[in-house]
Design a protein around this motif. Structure first.
Motif: not given
Length: 323
Positions: A41, A46, A49-50, A63, A65, A84-85, A87, A92, A112
């Motif tokens: 993320v 991040a 989201v994590a 996960i 970062t 990956a995501i 932000t 996102p 997501a």
């Protein structure tokens, strides 16, 4: 044991093998789910989201970062993460690699969307699967024929070629010709894999040698029982847990990890790494396949020494003299 009893015993044994095969192939399929799946993320949200991913399923994701989108892309390209995501700047963005696993790419896209509250989060395929095989169905179906042909070659060499030297020559011949022909079909006709034809053919040849060599090596070292042992190992454990159609982290553990230590799983991972990721992540599966090939040659050597000693004993034994 008379003929009727033998027939009943063989029928029962065949039924037991059938039941075991159903379990081996069906159980992983119905228990597919993320298990410590590596994702990254990035961006200003991040951490949030994590936390949401961890709350959703604490055991589903591993996960990491990273600082920004470029670092997330690098992690995917280096096979350190499946997706990956990212932000920042509104909704996102999801980065996936369908070449690594189309199923994981679909899973991350859906997750997501749930996190963002939008049905269709922006998705970018960083490392896409081959356009002629976007869902990876052809790739997944490619591994089993490599395994089956390797087993068949090993059985034929074990039963029809008595000399160890002849078996070794047959193994190398099968590996070279099989690798060239299989990749001519997979790459030239079906267009399932991009990349260097000779490199991919060499990998297919190594896979062929590892599978067939295991069959021949065990048959040479311990007899015909070795044929069944090798074949069952490759088919009942190696193939269903190869993750050729999914990802090792989607399979029940420790079977997903164990599958990567056998030729079918190592073959799928190595072919993906070389064809789509410029060799990233190729070292481990390559060492696995080389290790199996080395073990096969060692077993052949043991069988050759045993046969030589058996031949020497009668020659050195004292000849009885008639009275």
């Amino acid at each position: 044991m008379n003929t009727t009893q033998r027939a009943l015993a063989l029928g029962a044994a065949a039924a037991l093998i059938q039941a075991i095969m159903l379990i081996a192939f069906a159980w992983p399929a119905v228990n597919t789910a993320p298990r410590d799946l590596p994702v990254v993320v990035a961006g200003p949200q991040a951490t949030m989201v994590a936390d949401k991913l961890a709350q959703r399923d604490p055991d589903a994701f591993e996960i990491t970062t990273v600082t920004d989108e470029s670092a997330a892309r690098a992690a995917i390209s280096d096979r350190e993460a499946y997706g990956a995501i990212v932000t920042g700047g509104g909704q996102p963005q999801v980065l996936v690699a369908s070449a690594a696993s189309p199923i994981v790419a679909q899973t991350l896209t859906a997750i997501a969307g749930q996190l963002s509250g939008a049905p269709a989060a922006p998705v970018q395929d960083v490392v896409a699967a081959d356009p002629d095989d976007p869902r990876g169905a052809g790739f997944g179906a490619m591994v089993l024929p490599l395994v089956m042909s390797g087993i068949a070659a090993g059985v034929l060499l074990s039963l029809l070629v008595p000399a160890v030297g002849g078996r070794v020559i047959g193994l190398f011949g099968f590996a070279v010709v099989g690798g060239l022909l299989s990749m001519a079909i997979v790459q030239g006709w079906l267009s399932l894999l991009p990349g260097s034809y000779l490199t991919l053919a060499a990998i297919a040849g190594l896979v062929s040698f590892a599978v067939a060599g295991t069959v021949v090596g065990l048959a040479t070292a311990i007899g015909r029982a070795g044929i069944g042992l090798a074949a069952l190992t490759m088919l009942l454990i190696g193939n269903p847990f190869s993750a050729a159609t999914s990802a090792p982290e989607l399979l029940p553990q420790p079977w997903g990890a164990l599958g990567q230590l056998l030729p079918p799983g190592a073959a799928a991972t190595l072919l993906r790494s070389v064809a789509f990721f410029d060799g990233a992540g190729a070292a481990a599966p390559l060492m696995v396949l080389l290790g199996w090939a080395a073990v096969a040659l060692a077993l052949l050597g043991i069988g050759a020494l045993r046969g030589r000693r058996a031949d020497e004993v009668p020659a050195n034994a004292p000849i009885p003299v008639a009275a």
